[in-house]
Design a protein around this motif. Sequence first.
Motif, short mmCIF file in Angstrom:
data_model
loop_
_atom_site.label_atom_id
_atom_site.label_comp_id
_atom_site.label_asym_id
_atom_site.label_seq_id
_atom_site.Cartn_x
_atom_site.Cartn_y
_atom_site.Cartn_z
N ARG A 133 0.86 -1.09 -0.09
CA ARG A 133 -0.08 0.10 -0.04
C ARG A 133 0.84 1.34 -0.06
NH1 ARG A 133 -2.60 1.04 4.24
NH2 ARG A 133 -1.75 -0.86 5.69
N THR A 134 1.98 1.32 0.85
CA THR A 134 2.89 2.47 0.91
C THR A 134 3.63 2.74 -0.51
OG1 THR A 134 3.37 2.07 3.27
CG2 THR A 134 4.74 3.59 2.03
N SER A 136 2.43 1.75 -3.46
CA SER A 136 1.50 2.29 -4.29
C SER A 136 1.24 3.73 -4.47
CB SER A 136 0.37 1.28 -4.37
OG SER A 136 -0.63 1.83 -5.28
N ALA A 137 0.96 4.01 -2.97
CA ALA A 137 0.46 5.28 -2.57
C ALA A 137 1.76 6.68 -3.01
CB ALA A 137 0.42 5.65 -1.21
N ASP A 140 1.98 6.85 -6.81
CA ASP A 140 0.66 7.75 -7.31
C ASP A 140 1.08 9.14 -6.89
OD1 ASP A 140 -0.53 5.64 -8.24
OD2 ASP A 140 -2.07 5.50 -6.66
N ALA A 141 1.80 9.50 -5.88
CA ALA A 141 2.07 10.94 -5.29
C ALA A 141 3.16 11.42 -6.18
CB ALA A 141 2.40 10.78 -3.91
N ILE A 252 3.49 10.78 3.26
CA ILE A 252 2.99 9.81 2.58
C ILE A 252 3.00 8.45 3.29
CG2 ILE A 252 2.53 8.24 0.41
CD1 ILE A 252 1.47 10.97 -0.14
N ASP A 256 -2.83 6.26 2.33
CA ASP A 256 -3.06 7.04 1.17
C ASP A 256 -3.40 6.34 0.03
OD1 ASP A 256 -2.85 9.62 2.92
OD2 ASP A 256 -0.65 9.10 2.92
N ALA A 257 -3.07 5.08 0.18
CA ALA A 257 -3.17 4.32 -1.02
C ALA A 257 -4.57 4.07 -1.41
CB ALA A 257 -2.65 2.66 -0.59
N ARG A 258 -4.99 4.20 -2.86
CA ARG A 258 -6.26 4.27 -3.40
C ARG A 258 -6.89 2.93 -3.49
NH1 ARG A 258 -4.80 2.31 -8.11
NH2 ARG A 258 -2.62 2.87 -8.73
N ALA A 261 -5.43 -0.66 -5.04
CA ALA A 261 -4.06 -0.68 -5.02
C ALA A 261 -3.46 -1.89 -4.66
CB ALA A 261 -3.16 0.17 -4.09
#
Length: 310
Positions: A133-134, A136-137, A140-141, A252, A256-258, A261
Amino acid sequence: MTSNKAVMHDRFGDVGALELRELPEKPLADSQLRITVSVAGLNPVDWQIVESAELAEMFGISTPAGFGNDFSGVVTEIGPQVTRWRVGDRVFGGARGAAVASSIVLEENHRSLRRTPDSISDLSAAVLDIAGRTASAVADALAVQPGETVLVGAAAGGVGSILTQLLVRAGVRVIGTGSASSFDYLRSLGAEPVDYSTDLKRQLIELTNGSIDAAADLYGTQVALVALELGAPAGRIVTIESENPPTGVQAIGGADARPGAIEELTDLIASGELGVPIAAVYSLEQFAEAVAFQRSRHAHGKVAIEMKQL
Protein backbone atom coordinates in the motif's frame (compact mmCIF):
# COMPACT_ATOMS: atom_id res chain seq x y z
CA MET A 1 -9.57 -25.92 24.40
CA THR A 2 -6.79 -25.59 21.81
CA SER A 3 -3.98 -23.10 22.27
CA ASN A 4 -2.43 -20.37 20.17
CA LYS A 5 1.23 -19.34 20.12
CA ALA A 6 1.65 -15.59 19.84
CA VAL A 7 4.40 -13.00 20.25
CA MET A 8 3.23 -10.66 23.01
CA HIS A 9 4.47 -7.81 25.21
CA ASP A 10 3.30 -6.19 28.46
CA ARG A 11 5.18 -2.88 28.26
CA PHE A 12 6.30 -0.32 25.73
CA GLY A 13 9.79 1.07 25.27
CA ASP A 14 11.90 -1.97 24.38
CA VAL A 15 11.57 -4.78 21.83
CA GLY A 16 13.24 -6.95 24.46
CA ALA A 17 9.81 -7.10 26.08
CA LEU A 18 8.56 -9.30 23.25
CA GLU A 19 8.10 -12.95 24.14
CA LEU A 20 6.45 -16.02 22.68
CA ARG A 21 3.48 -17.16 24.74
CA GLU A 22 0.95 -19.97 24.57
CA LEU A 23 -2.58 -18.63 24.94
CA PRO A 24 -5.99 -20.31 24.99
CA GLU A 25 -8.08 -19.85 21.86
CA LYS A 26 -11.21 -17.90 22.72
CA PRO A 27 -14.63 -18.76 21.25
CA LEU A 28 -15.65 -16.72 18.21
CA ALA A 29 -18.34 -14.07 18.23
CA ASP A 30 -21.11 -14.50 15.64
CA SER A 31 -19.45 -12.25 13.04
CA GLN A 32 -15.85 -13.37 13.54
CA LEU A 33 -13.56 -15.81 11.79
CA ARG A 34 -10.45 -17.61 12.93
CA ILE A 35 -7.44 -17.65 10.60
CA THR A 36 -4.56 -20.07 10.94
CA VAL A 37 -1.58 -17.89 10.03
CA SER A 38 0.85 -19.31 7.51
CA VAL A 39 3.32 -16.43 7.31
CA ALA A 40 3.67 -13.01 8.96
CA GLY A 41 5.61 -10.16 7.34
CA LEU A 42 7.54 -7.60 9.39
CA ASN A 43 7.63 -3.82 8.94
CA PRO A 44 9.50 -1.03 10.78
CA VAL A 45 6.26 0.24 12.29
CA ASP A 46 5.83 -3.09 14.11
CA TRP A 47 8.82 -2.59 16.40
CA GLN A 48 8.35 1.18 16.44
CA ILE A 49 4.97 0.59 18.10
CA VAL A 50 6.59 -1.62 20.73
CA GLU A 51 9.20 1.06 21.44
CA SER A 52 6.73 3.96 21.65
CA ALA A 53 3.63 4.11 23.84
CA GLU A 54 2.62 7.30 22.02
CA LEU A 55 2.71 5.63 18.61
CA ALA A 56 0.89 2.61 20.00
CA GLU A 57 -1.86 4.89 21.30
CA MET A 58 -2.23 6.40 17.82
CA PHE A 59 -2.98 2.90 16.52
CA GLY A 60 -5.29 2.07 19.42
CA ILE A 61 -2.95 -0.52 20.91
CA SER A 62 -2.64 -1.06 24.67
CA THR A 63 -0.89 -3.75 26.68
CA PRO A 64 -0.95 -6.67 26.90
CA ALA A 65 -0.55 -6.58 23.11
CA GLY A 66 0.41 -8.82 20.27
CA PHE A 67 2.92 -7.98 17.59
CA GLY A 68 3.01 -7.44 13.82
CA ASN A 69 0.53 -6.55 11.12
CA ASP A 70 1.00 -8.32 7.79
CA PHE A 71 -0.09 -11.94 7.41
CA SER A 72 -1.36 -14.68 5.14
CA GLY A 73 -3.23 -17.81 6.14
CA VAL A 74 -6.31 -20.00 5.89
CA VAL A 75 -9.78 -19.57 7.40
CA THR A 76 -10.26 -22.46 9.81
CA GLU A 77 -13.43 -21.45 11.70
CA ILE A 78 -16.29 -19.02 11.14
CA GLY A 79 -19.00 -17.59 13.35
CA PRO A 80 -22.66 -18.45 12.64
CA GLN A 81 -23.40 -15.09 10.98
CA VAL A 82 -20.37 -15.06 8.68
CA THR A 83 -21.38 -15.23 5.00
CA ARG A 84 -18.41 -13.70 3.15
CA TRP A 85 -15.90 -16.39 4.06
CA ARG A 86 -15.77 -20.17 4.17
CA VAL A 87 -13.51 -22.57 6.01
CA GLY A 88 -10.56 -23.29 3.74
CA ASP A 89 -10.39 -19.85 2.11
CA ARG A 90 -6.84 -18.56 1.66
CA VAL A 91 -6.62 -14.97 2.87
CA PHE A 92 -4.10 -12.20 3.53
CA GLY A 93 -4.09 -8.69 4.92
CA GLY A 94 -3.22 -6.75 8.05
CA ALA A 95 -4.04 -7.31 11.72
CA ARG A 96 -2.38 -4.52 13.69
CA GLY A 97 -0.69 -5.76 16.85
CA ALA A 98 -1.67 -9.39 16.29
CA ALA A 99 -0.22 -10.99 13.16
CA VAL A 100 2.81 -12.84 14.56
CA ALA A 101 0.82 -15.72 15.98
CA SER A 102 -0.24 -19.19 14.99
CA SER A 103 -3.84 -17.97 14.68
CA ILE A 104 -5.74 -14.68 14.75
CA VAL A 105 -9.39 -13.68 15.02
CA LEU A 106 -10.87 -10.96 12.81
CA GLU A 107 -14.29 -9.55 12.05
CA GLU A 108 -15.87 -10.78 8.84
CA ASN A 109 -15.68 -7.32 7.24
CA HIS A 110 -12.19 -6.45 8.47
CA ARG A 111 -11.10 -3.67 6.11
CA SER A 112 -7.84 -5.17 4.88
CA LEU A 113 -8.81 -8.85 4.69
CA ARG A 114 -8.56 -10.16 1.11
CA ARG A 115 -8.64 -13.46 -0.70
CA THR A 116 -5.24 -14.74 -1.72
CA PRO A 117 -5.18 -15.36 -5.49
CA ASP A 118 -4.43 -18.97 -6.41
CA SER A 119 -1.29 -17.94 -8.25
CA ILE A 120 0.19 -16.01 -5.29
CA SER A 121 2.20 -17.82 -2.62
CA ASP A 122 1.46 -17.37 1.07
CA LEU A 123 4.95 -15.91 1.46
CA SER A 124 4.42 -13.20 -1.15
CA ALA A 125 0.93 -12.35 0.11
CA ALA A 126 2.11 -12.12 3.72
CA VAL A 127 4.42 -9.16 3.12
CA LEU A 128 2.15 -7.00 0.97
CA ASP A 129 -0.24 -5.12 3.22
CA ILE A 130 1.89 -2.24 4.51
CA ALA A 131 4.76 -2.20 2.01
CA GLY A 132 2.47 -2.71 -0.98
CA ARG A 133 0.00 0.00 0.00
CA THR A 134 2.82 2.41 0.84
CA ALA A 135 4.74 1.81 -2.38
CA SER A 136 1.59 2.25 -4.43
CA ALA A 137 0.65 5.48 -2.64
CA VAL A 138 4.16 6.90 -3.11
CA ALA A 139 4.17 5.99 -6.80
CA ASP A 140 0.83 7.74 -7.26
CA ALA A 141 2.03 10.84 -5.39
CA LEU A 142 5.16 11.11 -7.55
CA ALA A 143 3.02 11.08 -10.72
CA VAL A 144 5.99 10.07 -12.85
CA GLN A 145 6.26 10.26 -16.62
CA PRO A 146 8.39 8.02 -18.85
CA GLY A 147 11.93 9.29 -19.19
CA GLU A 148 12.01 11.14 -15.87
CA THR A 149 14.75 10.66 -13.26
CA VAL A 150 13.56 9.77 -9.77
CA LEU A 151 15.68 9.50 -6.62
CA VAL A 152 14.60 6.79 -4.18
CA GLY A 153 16.12 6.72 -0.70
CA ALA A 154 16.45 3.31 1.00
CA ALA A 155 15.54 1.66 -2.28
CA ALA A 156 16.61 -1.80 -1.11
CA GLY A 157 14.12 -1.98 1.76
CA GLY A 158 10.67 -3.53 1.73
CA VAL A 159 8.83 -0.49 0.39
CA GLY A 160 11.75 0.53 -1.81
CA SER A 161 11.99 -2.86 -3.50
CA ILE A 162 8.38 -2.66 -4.64
CA LEU A 163 8.42 1.06 -5.45
CA THR A 164 11.58 0.80 -7.53
CA GLN A 165 10.05 -1.92 -9.67
CA LEU A 166 6.86 0.10 -10.17
CA LEU A 167 8.85 3.15 -11.26
CA VAL A 168 11.10 1.19 -13.62
CA ARG A 169 8.02 -0.44 -15.09
CA ALA A 170 6.65 3.07 -15.74
CA GLY A 171 9.70 3.93 -17.82
CA VAL A 172 11.51 5.95 -15.17
CA ARG A 173 15.24 6.18 -14.52
CA VAL A 174 15.61 5.30 -10.83
CA ILE A 175 18.61 6.38 -8.77
CA GLY A 176 18.47 4.32 -5.56
CA THR A 177 20.40 5.00 -2.37
CA GLY A 178 21.81 2.18 -0.31
CA SER A 179 24.96 0.77 1.23
CA ALA A 180 27.68 -0.62 -1.03
CA SER A 181 26.56 -4.16 -0.10
CA SER A 182 23.15 -3.47 -1.64
CA PHE A 183 24.39 -2.26 -5.03
CA ASP A 184 24.02 -5.57 -6.90
CA TYR A 185 20.56 -6.00 -5.43
CA LEU A 186 19.53 -2.49 -6.49
CA ARG A 187 20.79 -3.13 -10.01
CA SER A 188 18.70 -6.33 -10.11
CA LEU A 189 15.62 -4.17 -9.47
CA GLY A 190 16.55 -1.86 -12.32
CA ALA A 191 17.96 1.02 -10.25
CA GLU A 192 21.29 2.81 -10.50
CA PRO A 193 22.83 2.65 -7.01
CA VAL A 194 24.46 5.47 -5.04
CA ASP A 195 26.02 5.27 -1.58
CA TYR A 196 24.01 7.19 1.01
CA SER A 197 26.99 7.30 3.39
CA THR A 198 29.20 9.44 1.18
CA ASP A 199 28.59 12.80 -0.53
CA LEU A 200 25.16 12.07 -1.95
CA LYS A 201 24.72 15.45 -3.62
CA ARG A 202 28.05 15.18 -5.44
CA GLN A 203 27.24 11.66 -6.67
CA LEU A 204 23.90 12.83 -8.02
CA ILE A 205 25.43 15.79 -9.81
CA GLU A 206 27.90 13.42 -11.47
CA LEU A 207 25.15 10.98 -12.48
CA THR A 208 22.40 13.38 -13.50
CA ASN A 209 24.02 16.82 -13.84
CA GLY A 210 21.93 17.67 -10.80
CA SER A 211 18.62 17.13 -12.59
CA ILE A 212 16.10 15.23 -10.44
CA ASP A 213 12.43 15.24 -11.44
CA ALA A 214 11.06 13.68 -8.25
CA ALA A 215 12.22 11.93 -5.09
CA ALA A 216 10.93 9.44 -2.53
CA ASP A 217 12.67 9.33 0.85
CA LEU A 218 11.81 6.03 2.50
CA TYR A 219 14.00 6.54 5.58
CA GLY A 220 14.31 9.90 7.31
CA THR A 221 14.79 13.12 5.34
CA GLN A 222 18.37 13.04 3.98
CA VAL A 223 17.28 12.21 0.43
CA ALA A 224 14.40 14.69 0.53
CA LEU A 225 16.70 17.52 1.57
CA VAL A 226 19.24 16.71 -1.14
CA ALA A 227 16.44 16.60 -3.73
CA LEU A 228 15.31 20.05 -2.60
CA GLU A 229 18.86 21.36 -2.90
CA LEU A 230 19.04 20.02 -6.44
CA GLY A 231 15.85 21.81 -7.39
CA ALA A 232 13.38 18.94 -7.55
CA PRO A 233 9.90 20.49 -7.72
CA ALA A 234 8.05 21.06 -4.44
CA GLY A 235 5.16 18.64 -4.29
CA ARG A 236 7.10 15.93 -6.10
CA ILE A 237 9.22 14.98 -3.13
CA VAL A 238 7.70 12.57 -0.61
CA THR A 239 8.74 10.94 2.64
CA ILE A 240 7.17 8.08 4.57
CA GLU A 241 8.92 8.31 7.95
CA SER A 242 8.91 11.99 8.88
CA GLU A 243 6.18 13.44 11.09
CA ASN A 244 7.28 16.98 10.20
CA PRO A 245 8.65 16.89 6.66
CA PRO A 246 10.60 19.87 5.32
CA THR A 247 8.69 22.55 3.41
CA GLY A 248 7.98 21.29 -0.08
CA VAL A 249 8.03 17.64 0.99
CA GLN A 250 4.83 15.60 1.22
CA ALA A 251 4.29 12.92 3.90
CA ILE A 252 2.77 9.75 2.45
CA GLY A 253 1.73 6.47 4.08
CA GLY A 254 -0.05 3.26 3.32
CA ALA A 255 -3.33 4.81 4.42
CA ASP A 256 -3.10 7.06 1.35
CA ALA A 257 -3.27 4.13 -1.07
CA ARG A 258 -6.24 4.29 -3.39
CA PRO A 259 -8.88 1.54 -3.46
CA GLY A 260 -7.74 -1.41 -5.55
CA ALA A 261 -4.02 -0.72 -5.10
CA ILE A 262 -3.26 -4.09 -3.52
CA GLU A 263 -5.29 -5.92 -6.14
CA GLU A 264 -3.26 -4.20 -8.86
CA LEU A 265 -0.08 -5.41 -7.19
CA THR A 266 -1.29 -9.00 -6.89
CA ASP A 267 -2.22 -8.94 -10.59
CA LEU A 268 1.33 -7.82 -11.42
CA ILE A 269 2.79 -10.50 -9.17
CA ALA A 270 0.59 -13.17 -10.71
CA SER A 271 1.66 -12.16 -14.22
CA GLY A 272 5.35 -12.12 -13.29
CA GLU A 273 5.68 -8.36 -13.84
CA LEU A 274 6.44 -7.63 -10.19
CA GLY A 275 8.65 -9.58 -7.82
CA VAL A 276 8.33 -9.64 -4.05
CA PRO A 277 11.94 -9.87 -2.85
CA ILE A 278 12.29 -11.76 0.44
CA ALA A 279 15.44 -11.02 2.42
CA ALA A 280 14.98 -13.77 5.03
CA VAL A 281 12.42 -16.17 6.47
CA TYR A 282 12.46 -17.20 10.12
CA SER A 283 10.43 -19.63 12.21
CA LEU A 284 8.07 -18.39 14.91
CA GLU A 285 10.54 -19.53 17.55
CA GLN A 286 13.17 -17.33 15.86
CA PHE A 287 11.02 -14.18 16.05
CA ALA A 288 13.63 -12.23 18.05
CA GLU A 289 16.24 -12.82 15.33
CA ALA A 290 13.74 -11.74 12.70
CA VAL A 291 12.99 -8.52 14.57
CA ALA A 292 16.69 -7.80 15.07
CA PHE A 293 17.39 -8.27 11.36
CA GLN A 294 14.46 -6.08 10.37
CA ARG A 295 15.56 -3.38 12.82
CA SER A 296 19.09 -3.42 11.37
CA ARG A 297 17.70 -1.67 8.26
CA HIS A 298 20.04 -3.79 6.13
CA ALA A 299 17.47 -6.25 4.81
CA HIS A 300 17.30 -6.32 1.01
CA GLY A 301 13.57 -6.81 0.61
CA LYS A 302 11.09 -8.15 3.14
CA VAL A 303 11.56 -10.15 6.35
CA ALA A 304 9.01 -12.86 7.11
CA ILE A 305 8.15 -15.33 9.86
CA GLU A 306 6.71 -18.75 9.03
CA MET A 307 4.51 -20.27 11.68
CA LYS A 308 5.94 -23.75 11.15
CA GLN A 309 9.51 -24.78 11.84
CA LEU A 310 11.75 -24.46 8.76
